[in-house]
Motif scaffolding. Sequence first.
Motif, PDB file in Angstrom:
ATOM      1  N   MET A   1       0.838  -1.129  -0.024  1.00  0.00           N
ATOM      2  CA  MET A   1      -0.114  -0.053  -0.082  1.00  0.00           C
ATOM      3  C   MET A   1       0.793   1.374  -0.087  1.00  0.00           C
ATOM      4  O   MET A   1       1.795   1.505   1.133  1.00  0.00           O
ATOM      5  CB  MET A   1      -0.909  -0.059   1.272  1.00  0.00           C
ATOM      6  CG  MET A   1      -1.818  -1.026   1.387  1.00  0.00           C
ATOM      7  SD  MET A   1      -2.905  -1.468  -0.031  1.00  0.00           S
ATOM      8  CE  MET A   1      -3.887  -0.052  -0.243  1.00  0.00           C
ATOM      9  N   MET A   2       0.693   2.151  -1.145  1.00  0.00           N
ATOM     10  CA  MET A   2       1.741   3.340  -1.199  1.00  0.00           C
ATOM     11  C   MET A   2       0.978   4.526  -0.883  1.00  0.00           C
ATOM     12  O   MET A   2       0.445   5.249  -1.535  1.00  0.00           O
ATOM     13  CB  MET A   2       2.256   3.195  -2.605  1.00  0.00           C
ATOM     14  CG  MET A   2       3.047   2.073  -2.948  1.00  0.00           C
ATOM     15  SD  MET A   2       3.620   2.150  -4.786  1.00  0.00           S
ATOM     16  CE  MET A   2       2.166   2.331  -5.842  1.00  0.00           C
ATOM     17  N   MET A   3       0.878   4.522   0.372  1.00  0.00           N
ATOM     18  CA  MET A   3       0.179   5.546   1.033  1.00  0.00           C
ATOM     19  C   MET A   3       0.691   7.105   0.623  1.00  0.00           C
ATOM     20  O   MET A   3       1.889   7.105   0.891  1.00  0.00           O
ATOM     21  CB  MET A   3      -0.212   5.587   2.484  1.00  0.00           C
ATOM     22  CG  MET A   3      -1.057   4.523   2.985  1.00  0.00           C
ATOM     23  SD  MET A   3      -1.254   4.296   4.750  1.00  0.00           S
ATOM     24  CE  MET A   3       0.554   3.321   4.995  1.00  0.00           C
ATOM     25  N   ILE A   4       0.197   8.091   0.293  1.00  0.00           N
ATOM     26  CA  ILE A   4       0.508   9.399   0.103  1.00  0.00           C
ATOM     27  C   ILE A   4      -0.082  10.205   1.077  1.00  0.00           C
ATOM     28  O   ILE A   4      -1.096  10.551   1.112  1.00  0.00           O
ATOM     29  CB  ILE A   4      -0.022   9.729  -1.377  1.00  0.00           C
ATOM     30  CG1 ILE A   4       0.354   8.548  -2.570  1.00  0.00           C
ATOM     31  CG2 ILE A   4       0.905  10.879  -1.958  1.00  0.00           C
ATOM     32  CD1 ILE A   4       1.684   8.046  -2.570  1.00  0.00           C
ATOM     33  N   VAL A   5       0.816  10.961   1.616  1.00  0.00           N
ATOM     34  CA  VAL A   5       0.407  11.751   2.791  1.00  0.00           C
ATOM     35  C   VAL A   5       1.297  13.134   2.861  1.00  0.00           C
ATOM     36  O   VAL A   5       2.611  13.249   2.803  1.00  0.00           O
ATOM     37  CB  VAL A   5       1.081  10.882   4.339  1.00  0.00           C
ATOM     38  CG1 VAL A   5       0.735  11.726   5.474  1.00  0.00           C
ATOM     39  CG2 VAL A   5       0.398   9.705   4.271  1.00  0.00           C
ATOM     40  N   ASP A   6       0.660  14.140   3.303  1.00  0.00           N
ATOM     41  CA  ASP A   6       1.002  15.391   3.773  1.00  0.00           C
ATOM     42  C   ASP A   6       1.984  15.427   4.934  1.00  0.00           C
ATOM     43  O   ASP A   6       1.082  14.974   6.076  1.00  0.00           O
ATOM     44  CB  ASP A   6      -0.182  16.397   3.748  1.00  0.00           C
ATOM     45  CG  ASP A   6       0.373  17.739   3.957  1.00  0.00           C
ATOM     46  OD1 ASP A   6       1.595  18.052   4.122  1.00  0.00           O
ATOM     47  OD2 ASP A   6      -0.464  18.688   4.079  1.00  0.00           O
ATOM     48  N   PRO A   7       3.227  15.545   4.988  1.00  0.00           N
ATOM     49  CA  PRO A   7       4.047  15.518   6.139  1.00  0.00           C
ATOM     50  C   PRO A   7       3.559  16.436   7.067  1.00  0.00           C
ATOM     51  O   PRO A   7       3.993  16.305   8.310  1.00  0.00           O
ATOM     52  CB  PRO A   7       5.426  15.673   5.640  1.00  0.00           C
ATOM     53  CG  PRO A   7       5.339  16.179   4.337  1.00  0.00           C
ATOM     54  CD  PRO A   7       3.998  15.844   3.866  1.00  0.00           C
ATOM     55  N   GLU A   8       3.065  17.457   6.633  1.00  0.00           N
ATOM     56  CA  GLU A   8       2.665  18.812   7.668  1.00  0.00           C
ATOM     57  C   GLU A   8       1.448  18.512   8.268  1.00  0.00           C
ATOM     58  O   GLU A   8       1.014  19.212   9.251  1.00  0.00           O
ATOM     59  CB  GLU A   8       2.549  19.938   6.779  1.00  0.00           C
ATOM     60  CG  GLU A   8       3.927  20.442   5.881  1.00  0.00           C
ATOM     61  CD  GLU A   8       5.151  20.340   6.875  1.00  0.00           C
ATOM     62  OE1 GLU A   8       5.037  21.116   7.887  1.00  0.00           O
ATOM     63  OE2 GLU A   8       6.260  20.045   6.634  1.00  0.00           O
ATOM     64  N   ASP A   9       0.669  17.561   7.802  1.00  0.00           N
ATOM     65  CA  ASP A   9      -0.708  17.232   8.525  1.00  0.00           C
ATOM     66  C   ASP A   9      -0.680  16.061   9.433  1.00  0.00           C
ATOM     67  O   ASP A   9      -0.402  14.872   9.127  1.00  0.00           O
ATOM     68  CB  ASP A   9      -1.559  16.784   7.153  1.00  0.00           C
ATOM     69  CG  ASP A   9      -3.158  16.611   7.934  1.00  0.00           C
ATOM     70  OD1 ASP A   9      -3.242  16.436   8.998  1.00  0.00           O
ATOM     71  OD2 ASP A   9      -4.076  16.731   7.024  1.00  0.00           O
ATOM     72  N   GLU A  10      -0.210  16.393  10.881  1.00  0.00           N
ATOM     73  CA  GLU A  10       0.097  15.532  11.613  1.00  0.00           C
ATOM     74  C   GLU A  10      -1.374  14.400  11.917  1.00  0.00           C
ATOM     75  O   GLU A  10      -1.013  13.210  12.161  1.00  0.00           O
ATOM     76  CB  GLU A  10       0.299  16.185  13.138  1.00  0.00           C
ATOM     77  CG  GLU A  10       0.798  15.233  14.196  1.00  0.00           C
ATOM     78  CD  GLU A  10       1.927  14.148  13.902  1.00  0.00           C
ATOM     79  OE1 GLU A  10       2.093  13.183  14.359  1.00  0.00           O
ATOM     80  OE2 GLU A  10       2.561  14.842  13.011  1.00  0.00           O
ATOM     81  N   GLY A  11      -2.060  15.066  11.688  1.00  0.00           N
ATOM     82  CA  GLY A  11      -3.447  14.015  11.937  1.00  0.00           C
ATOM     83  C   GLY A  11      -3.424  12.734  10.637  1.00  0.00           C
ATOM     84  O   GLY A  11      -3.568  11.723  10.924  1.00  0.00           O
TER      85      GLY A  11
END
Length: 462
Positions: free
Chosen positions: A372-382
């Motif tokens: 699973m290649m989750m794509i995440v905003d590193p600035e969004d802690e939640g």
Amino acid sequence: MYSLVGAAKVARLSTAAAVLATHGKDESWHPCIPPDAVVYPRSTEQVSRVVAACARSRIPVIPFGTGTSLEGHIAAPSGGVCIDLMQMANIIEVNAEDMDCRVEAGVTRKALNEHLRDTGLFFAVDPGADASLGGMAATRASGTNAVRYGTVRENVLGLTAVLADGSIVKTGRRVRKSSAGYDLTHLLVGSEGTLGVITEVSLRLYGQPEAVSAAVCTFDSMQGAVDSVVAILQCSIPVARMELLDEVTIQAVNAYSNMQLAPAPTLCFEFHGSQASVQEQAEVVGDLVRDFGGASFTWANAPEERSKLWAARHSAYWASIAMRPGCKGFPTDVCVPISRLTESILTAQKMCKDAGILAPMVGHVGDANFHMMMIVDPEDEGEVQRARQIVVDMVHMAQSMGGTCTGEHGVGYGKLEHLEAEHGLAPLHMMHAIKQALDPHNILNPGKLGSPPGSFVASRAE
């Protein structure tokens, strides 16, 4: 410390901040934890001198290849010296008649196969990234060809490694089997730099197949695609590659690699063998997939067509990241028994959807291993916390099915916390005893495999 390492007479040593940062971060979401210095040896003897110098002062040693690992393998939580092996890039020998070779640790798989092009041989393990062969051995790498040719574990015949006191050990012989003593080669394969620094690798090679053909098939549903994989495996069809991409990944690949694939669950196949056997394999697979809703069984026979197809597949991670500019990849993998593959993929996809996480999926489904290649905003802690929880939940799901927390990414420090649930305490005590016996001062890649049970970090998702 630096004068100590300098006395080891290595080719070059650097303490530049940019160099340290590059060697403290892999391709994963884990934070950069840099070493105190980086050295660039050119021979096993130079590695030996560096490790011996570090051992005298109890300085940690972290081996480094191309930096493409995904679980924090190269992080330096205790500081120390990173040994960058990429200048050790000599192909020492190729024994064409015996179908084996010996290479230095810094040789990459693409460089080896380019060297082998005119011999009629090739090295079969293909993890996608152009990883170093020493790093592939250290992490027990796998990839798209494993369904037919096996993982690195099945393709390493022997190793040269530097132990924690600087001594050099050579394991294995140039034979396909042996009953002589402990299997030290495969103790070091997958040890992730915690038992020794691998400097040379002897590898099994294969003859180039007479015929190679690829095909792409789309499906009405993910359920049908995965169920067809199970059916193909149960029929023992010798497919060389069998890769699954979900519709989100296909959309990413189309945009990134200028492809025109239908945005639907898709299986990519490759068949190796004689002209007759390749045709027979393809016909049987074509009949099977139609029973599970497979359609548009499209062929890619020309070498350039196949290359474009697999280049697009290998770029899926970067294509996925490009879907959300400014965001980072948060990849994870698990592996389950074949019979649980459909359920596990559908469950993992639901986890990501319920958490509101964009997560393209690719799978080496011939081995029931998927990512699973989750794509995440590193600035969004939640968002980061939700992604971390998905990793934990996927691991628990896989382990409850009799599977493993990682099929090929390895443990590093990112999945160290899951080993007790997977193995139990007694095997972990065995691993720690081996680590203590070979590395009594814990200088080789400390804080990772071989750590004493109970010292593992608590779940970062909690």
